[in-house]
Design a protein around this motif. Structure first.
Motif, PDB file in Angstrom:
ATOM      1  N   LYS A 226       0.895  -1.381  -0.001  1.00  0.00           N
ATOM      2  CA  LYS A 226       0.086   0.065  -0.030  1.00  0.00           C
ATOM      3  C   LYS A 226       0.870   1.445  -0.107  1.00  0.00           C
ATOM      4  CE  LYS A 226      -3.569  -0.019   2.676  1.00  0.00           C
ATOM      5  NZ  LYS A 226      -4.220   0.311   4.138  1.00  0.00           N
ATOM      6  N   ARG A 227       1.906   1.252   0.616  1.00  0.00           N
ATOM      7  CA  ARG A 227       2.915   2.306   0.626  1.00  0.00           C
ATOM      8  C   ARG A 227       3.968   2.378  -0.404  1.00  0.00           C
ATOM      9  NH1 ARG A 227       0.767   0.836   5.205  1.00  0.00           N
ATOM     10  NH2 ARG A 227       0.208   2.039   6.825  1.00  0.00           N
ATOM     11  N   GLY A 228       3.799   1.526  -1.293  1.00  0.00           N
ATOM     12  CA  GLY A 228       4.962   1.256  -2.611  1.00  0.00           C
ATOM     13  C   GLY A 228       6.145   0.787  -2.214  1.00  0.00           C
ATOM     14  N   LEU A 229       6.328   0.117  -0.958  1.00  0.00           N
ATOM     15  CA  LEU A 229       7.497  -0.695  -0.776  1.00  0.00           C
ATOM     16  C   LEU A 229       7.651  -1.829  -1.151  1.00  0.00           C
ATOM     17  CD1 LEU A 229       7.470   0.221   2.991  1.00  0.00           C
ATOM     18  CD2 LEU A 229       9.221   0.968   1.474  1.00  0.00           C
ATOM     19  N   GLU A 230       8.574  -2.446  -2.022  1.00  0.00           N
ATOM     20  CA  GLU A 230       8.724  -3.803  -2.242  1.00  0.00           C
ATOM     21  C   GLU A 230       8.813  -4.619  -0.873  1.00  0.00           C
ATOM     22  OE1 GLU A 230      12.360  -4.173  -4.218  1.00  0.00           O
ATOM     23  OE2 GLU A 230      11.939  -2.757  -6.007  1.00  0.00           O
ATOM     24  N   PHE A 231       8.173  -5.962  -0.926  1.00  0.00           N
ATOM     25  CA  PHE A 231       8.282  -6.551   0.280  1.00  0.00           C
ATOM     26  C   PHE A 231       9.055  -7.899   0.147  1.00  0.00           C
ATOM     27  CE2 PHE A 231       6.271  -9.942   3.016  1.00  0.00           C
ATOM     28  CZ  PHE A 231       6.374  -9.299   4.236  1.00  0.00           C
ATOM     29  N   GLN A 232      10.083  -7.981   0.772  1.00  0.00           N
ATOM     30  CA  GLN A 232      11.200  -8.845   0.533  1.00  0.00           C
ATOM     31  C   GLN A 232      10.915  -9.884   2.028  1.00  0.00           C
ATOM     32  OE1 GLN A 232      13.404  -8.868  -1.966  1.00  0.00           O
ATOM     33  NE2 GLN A 232      14.792 -10.631  -1.617  1.00  0.00           N
ATOM     34  N   LEU A 233      10.976 -11.248   1.661  1.00  0.00           N
ATOM     35  CA  LEU A 233      10.646 -11.912   2.735  1.00  0.00           C
ATOM     36  C   LEU A 233      11.972 -12.948   2.847  1.00  0.00           C
ATOM     37  CD1 LEU A 233       9.053 -13.162   4.884  1.00  0.00           C
ATOM     38  CD2 LEU A 233       8.309 -15.053   3.321  1.00  0.00           C
ATOM     39  N   ALA A 234      12.761 -12.858   3.803  1.00  0.00           N
ATOM     40  CA  ALA A 234      14.028 -13.699   4.045  1.00  0.00           C
ATOM     41  C   ALA A 234      14.044 -14.768   4.749  1.00  0.00           C
ATOM     42  CB  ALA A 234      15.135 -12.563   4.663  1.00  0.00           C
ATOM     43  N   LEU A 235      14.321 -15.799   4.220  1.00  0.00           N
ATOM     44  CA  LEU A 235      14.106 -17.529   4.807  1.00  0.00           C
ATOM     45  C   LEU A 235      15.368 -17.936   4.852  1.00  0.00           C
ATOM     46  CD1 LEU A 235      11.074 -18.317   2.453  1.00  0.00           C
ATOM     47  CD2 LEU A 235      10.941 -17.502   4.822  1.00  0.00           C
ATOM     48  N   TRP A 236      15.929 -17.593   6.218  1.00  0.00           N
ATOM     49  CA  TRP A 236      17.571 -17.842   6.165  1.00  0.00           C
ATOM     50  C   TRP A 236      17.859 -19.271   6.398  1.00  0.00           C
ATOM     51  CZ3 TRP A 236      21.885 -14.534   6.000  1.00  0.00           C
ATOM     52  CH2 TRP A 236      21.816 -13.133   5.612  1.00  0.00           C
ATOM     53  N   THR A 237      16.879 -19.944   7.050  1.00  0.00           N
ATOM     54  CA  THR A 237      17.384 -21.400   7.508  1.00  0.00           C
ATOM     55  C   THR A 237      16.364 -22.380   6.978  1.00  0.00           C
ATOM     56  OG1 THR A 237      18.203 -20.704   9.510  1.00  0.00           O
ATOM     57  CG2 THR A 237      17.669 -22.915   9.520  1.00  0.00           C
ATOM     58  N   GLN A 238      16.844 -23.384   6.162  1.00  0.00           N
ATOM     59  CA  GLN A 238      15.943 -24.501   5.415  1.00  0.00           C
ATOM     60  C   GLN A 238      15.809 -25.680   6.116  1.00  0.00           C
ATOM     61  OE1 GLN A 238      14.393 -23.330   2.776  1.00  0.00           O
ATOM     62  NE2 GLN A 238      15.096 -21.404   3.235  1.00  0.00           N
ATOM     63  N   ARG A 239      16.839 -25.815   7.203  1.00  0.00           N
ATOM     64  CA  ARG A 239      16.659 -26.958   7.811  1.00  0.00           C
ATOM     65  C   ARG A 239      17.754 -27.009   8.991  1.00  0.00           C
ATOM     66  NH1 ARG A 239      17.407 -32.759   7.418  1.00  0.00           N
ATOM     67  NH2 ARG A 239      18.020 -32.462   9.570  1.00  0.00           N
ATOM     68  N   TYR A 240      17.653 -27.696  10.224  1.00  0.00           N
ATOM     69  CA  TYR A 240      18.766 -27.625  11.249  1.00  0.00           C
ATOM     70  C   TYR A 240      18.524 -29.071  11.787  1.00  0.00           C
ATOM     71  CZ  TYR A 240      14.772 -26.636  14.415  1.00  0.00           C
ATOM     72  OH  TYR A 240      13.272 -26.351  15.066  1.00  0.00           O
TER      73      TYR A 240
END
Length: 881
Positions: A226-240
């Motif tokens: 709504k505010r014109g921001l790109e929305f980046q989702l950081a998913l740093w861990t794929q398993r432990y």
């Protein structure tokens, strides 16, 4: 000018983000008692005409309007104001600028400020990362919808164009890690969704809470869009090690080695479908993300899940250990893709990109383990900076990530540094920067405390939301990343509103304070890891060997003492140990010495102290807003004095260690006492204000406060005093060599930024020689230092030859025959004083080298020329000073 009413005339078909910005302006005007409407007729009031791109405004612009995306302009004539934007985001910036002026205006003119104003972006990507790594401390803000509205509005109003919600960054090593306790969102997918076709769940998590998490993610994404921001989702861990974490507070069930990759692929596609506002995903693609390096099969499957969402999603790969095979996997998806190296290890330094990485970051002959064969093996040079990513014809973005290791608690706001980052973030074709916000990693690794993000124990000091303490920091950072030449009233209106008659002193104090810890981080690097080195709340590294091994011993070569700690730029700075060796050998060096650094820190300390003294005389000094600023400035000033004296003491300590000459002990002790006195002052200031335990991890060096560090720092002084009279060392008198070193210190003159006139082309052709000519007053032949823009390589140097009134040298065609651009600087002497050209100027915010782009690059950047005053389309040869 008084305003009875304001009419906002939006362009036909205005986007949702532009309409949001207009509503923000109207809301602020309403709070000011000014009525507003949307339309075209003013009825005698003020007209704000909103104009997009090449549309023709009814009031002609008095200035040239830029073609660059995201640019905006404001100009007016009487009661007619034009808010022009090159595109929708430019219009958002124009309207939120008017709203900001109206919010903080001191007089009747609610739009007071610079007119006309024209601003255009420097850094193409200006991202802020907010990390979730503590269930105790982060759930409160994650679930608070009004907090998100205010926070995202603040980002958009300060010219950020991307927000990155960062999950799974809580731990650095996912294998056999006894510290793994708080795993909320660490492996993010099952905390958000039931993935169709898989029986994967969090055993202790209710379906209701899981669904609430997804709804909140959707809400955050919508509010960002709504505010014109790109929305980046950081998913740093794929398993432990799901089955080998006995202290974990949540259990992941249903994931096996066989189904992990298919599960992650399906989860990514489902997540992108559920949250269509996501514009990009960040992945940690080295071993700390849970996937062994070289396991390309997993990433092919995961990235296929991104592509299956059916829309462009930027795949951002964290740079450490990144290799060309991973870049190719991303390329083959057809998605836009990016590499995001760290800007300066896991810390924040001065704005320029380090000239040289530490010796420990060059690849070893044998990798530490098969799982880390890239990040600790052949690609180790990419752990903490841009490595070899900046090739001439790269087809991916390079976005720098400023890690949260240097300054976590104290407020800063230096316009010089922020503007420097705005310029240098585009270095050699780079694309921008993402900053891990203040207090990132607070409560990390299970050390969260309810309410702990506010840090204060003194009543009345906390803001409503934890991030609001840093409002000024966000403002200066965002606006000057966007436009490094932004007018001063862009930040002073805020300070005048918040700090009254103390505003100017707060500005000065925060500017001096803002340079202190970045300078310390750059020049004193006992560890690249933010998990070990926290210069803000420093774990003492002794001047003579002793304590310090536990915190720093794993990441330093040789003796673990202050004077032997490496710098993060060995091409421009010498350590105290190296300086002592040069003195004893009777040799000079072109590099900055610890005494140069101490001089800078002393100047910063004096600036902080004067700002504090001036602020204390104002009527506004007792207000919480001023107190929050001035106390932090005072602490930073004390830290500057502490480190200045440690740098000075280290030079004498290293001479003593090398020679055992007893007369060196007294100057060593003198500076050591002064450093302890500075820390005692910091402890006194902070003791009743800040919490005793500021938690950023479970180890002693990641928690505590300035006053809890004091006994350790005082204890070192007792150890040093035992050296008097020889102590455990046999008393040795100074010989001619040592006396010459002592005399050299006393007669020393600081290294200075050069006054040479440099003449060179602003670009070069691969395979052709590159000529550099210099002129000006100097003692003897200057030295040309040069290197490809590739940190896997070492610097080269050549003595320049006399040519007429000056000197010249050529970089051979064999060397320029490369896929990389060039950088260079010149060292010389003038009246016996070392001179670096360009060197670091008085603001410590420039690039201390020249960068030259290779001709024919596909994506030229904004800093690829020999002087910040030259433009790439200028004549082939220019003279710069």
């Amino acid at each position: 000018m008084t305003y009875a009413s304001v009419t906002i005339a939006l362009p036909t078909g205005a986007s949702d983000s532009v309409r949001w910005a207009a509503s923000e302006l109207r809301a602020v005007l309403k709070r000011r008692g000014v009525s507003s409407t949307e339309g075209s007729a003013t009825n005698g009031g003020t007209l704000v005409e909103v104009v997009r791109g090449n549309d023709r405004p009814s009031l002609k612009s008095p200035v040239e309007l830029p073609e660059k995306e995201e640019s905006f302009s404001l100009y007016r004539q009487g009661a007619h104001v034009v808010a022009w934007g090159r595109d929708d985001r430019g219009l958002v910036f124009a309207l939120t600028e008017l709203a900001d002026r109206a919010r903080y205006a001191q007089g009747e003119d609610v739009f007071e400020g610079t007119f006309p104003v024209v601003e255009k972006p420097s850094a193409r990507i200006r991202s802020m990362a907010r990390l979730f790594c503590s269930e105790e401390e982060d759930k409160a803000w994650f679930y608070d919808k009004q907090q998100w509205r205010d926070y995202l509005t603040m980002l958009a109003s300060n010219r950020f164009n991307r927000f990155s919600l960062t999950l799974g960054m809580g731990y650095n090593y996912p294998y056999h890690n006894p510290w793994i306790t708080d795993v909320y969102f660490y492996f993010p997918y099952p905390f958000l969704m039931k993935v169709q076709g898989f029986e994967v769940e969090i055993v202790e998590l209710s379906e209701e809470e899981r669904d609430t998490n997804l709804e909140m993610l959707k809400f955050i994404a919508r509010e960002a869009a709504k505010r014109g921001l790109e929305f980046q989702l950081a998913l740093w861990t794929q398993r432990y090690d799901f089955d080998d974490v006995p202290r974990a507070n949540y259990t992941v069930a249903g994931v096996t080695d066989a189904n992990l990759a298919p599960y992650c692929r399906a989860a990514l596609t489902q997540l992108l479908t559920e949250v269509p506002e996501i514009t990009g995903l960040t992945f940690r693609v080295h071993v700390e993300g849970g996937i062994a390096e070289g396991d390309y099969g997993f990433w092919k499957e995961a990235f296929a899940g991104v592509a299956a969402a059916g829309r462009p999603i930027e795949i951002d790969m964290h740079g450490k250990g990144l290799d060309h095979a991973m870049l190719q996997i991303a390329r083959e998806t057809g998605m836009p893709f990016a590499a995001s190296p760290k800007y300066l290890a896991e810390h924040m330094g001065l704005p320029y990109h380090q000239s040289a990485i530490r010796d420990r970051e060059y690849p070893p002959e044998v990798a530490r383990s098969e799982r880390e064969k890239l990040s600790e093996g052949s690609r180790k040079f990419l752990r903490y900076s841009y490595g070899d990513l900046l090739t001439k014809d790269k087809d991916y973005k390079v976005i720098y990530r400023i890690w949260a290791g240097t300054q976590r608690v104290l407020l800063w706001g230096d316009p010089d540094l922020a503007a420097g980052y705005g310029r240098s973030s585009m270095f050699a074709g780079s694309d921008g920067v993402e900053w891990c916000e203040p207090q990132s990693f607070k409560g990390r690794m299970g050390t969260g405390i309810p309410g702990g993000r506010f840090n204060y124990q003194k009543q009345g000091m906390a803001t409503r939301y934890d991030w609001q303490k840093y409002d000024y920091q966000y403002r200066v950072w965002g606006r000057l990343l966007y436009y490094p030449e932004a007018p001063r009233d862009s930040w002073m209106r805020y300070l005048a509103h918040e700090c009254g008659d103390a505003a100017e002193y707060c500005e000065k104090g925060l500017s001096f304070a803002g340079k202190v810890l970045p300078l310390v981080s750059l020049t004193h690097g006992p560890s690249v890891s933010n998990n070990h080195y926290w210069p803000e709340v420093y774990t003492n590294l002794p001047l003579i060997e002793g304590t310090g091994q536990r915190a720093y011993g794993f990441d330093m070569d040789g003796p673990v003492r202050f004077g032997n700690a490496p710098t993060f730029d060995s091409a421009l700075f010498v350590t105290a140990r190296e300086y002592a060796e040069l003195l004893l050998a009777g040799k000079a060096s072109h590099r900055y010495t610890p005494l140069d650094i101490a001089d800078w820190l002393e100047e910063l300390a004096e600036g902080c102290d004067q700002a504090v003294l001036d602020a204390k005389k104002t009527a506004s000094f007792a207000t919480p807003a001023v107190q929050r600023i001035i106390v932090d400035v005072e602490i930073c000033g004390g830290l500057a004095r502490f480190f200045a004296e440690k740098f000075r003491a280290a030079c004498w300590a290293e001479l003593f260690v090398a020679t055992k000459v007893s007369s060196l002990v007294e100057p060593l002790l003198d500076h050591a006492r002064r450093s302890v006195m500075a820390w005692e002052r910091v402890a006194d200031i902070s003791r009743d204000l800040y919490q005793d335990d500021l938690t950023y991890g479970p180890q002693s060096w990641l928690r505590g406060s300035w006053h809890t560090r004091l006994p350790q720092i005082q204890a070192e002084l007792l150890d040093l005093e035992s050296l008097r009279g020889g102590g455990k060392y046999e008393s040795v008198k100074a010989d001619e060599t040592v006396q010459a070193a002592i005399d050299a210190i006393k007669a020393r003159r600081a290294v200075v930024a050069g006054s040479l006139e440099v003449e060179a082309a602003v670009s070069f052709n691969a395979g052709a020689g590159f000529d550099v000519r210099v002129s000006g007053e100097m003692d003897d032949e200057p030295i040309l230092h040069y290197r490809h823009v590739n940190q896997a390589e070492r610097w080269k140097s050549t003595t320049m030859s006399r040519t007429g009134e000056g000197y010249a040298a050529s970089i051979s065609g064999d060397y320029t025959q490369s896929e990389f651009h060039l950088q260079y600087f010149v060292s010389s002497k003038k009246n016996g004083q070392a001179v670096l050209t360009p060197g670091l100027d008085g603001k410590l915010a420039n690039e201390p080298y020249y960068t030259v782009l290779q001709s024919g690059g596909s994506r030229p950047g904004g800093r690829a020329f020999t002087s910040p005053r030259l433009q790439p389309e200028a004549a082939d040869v220019e003279k710069t000073k």
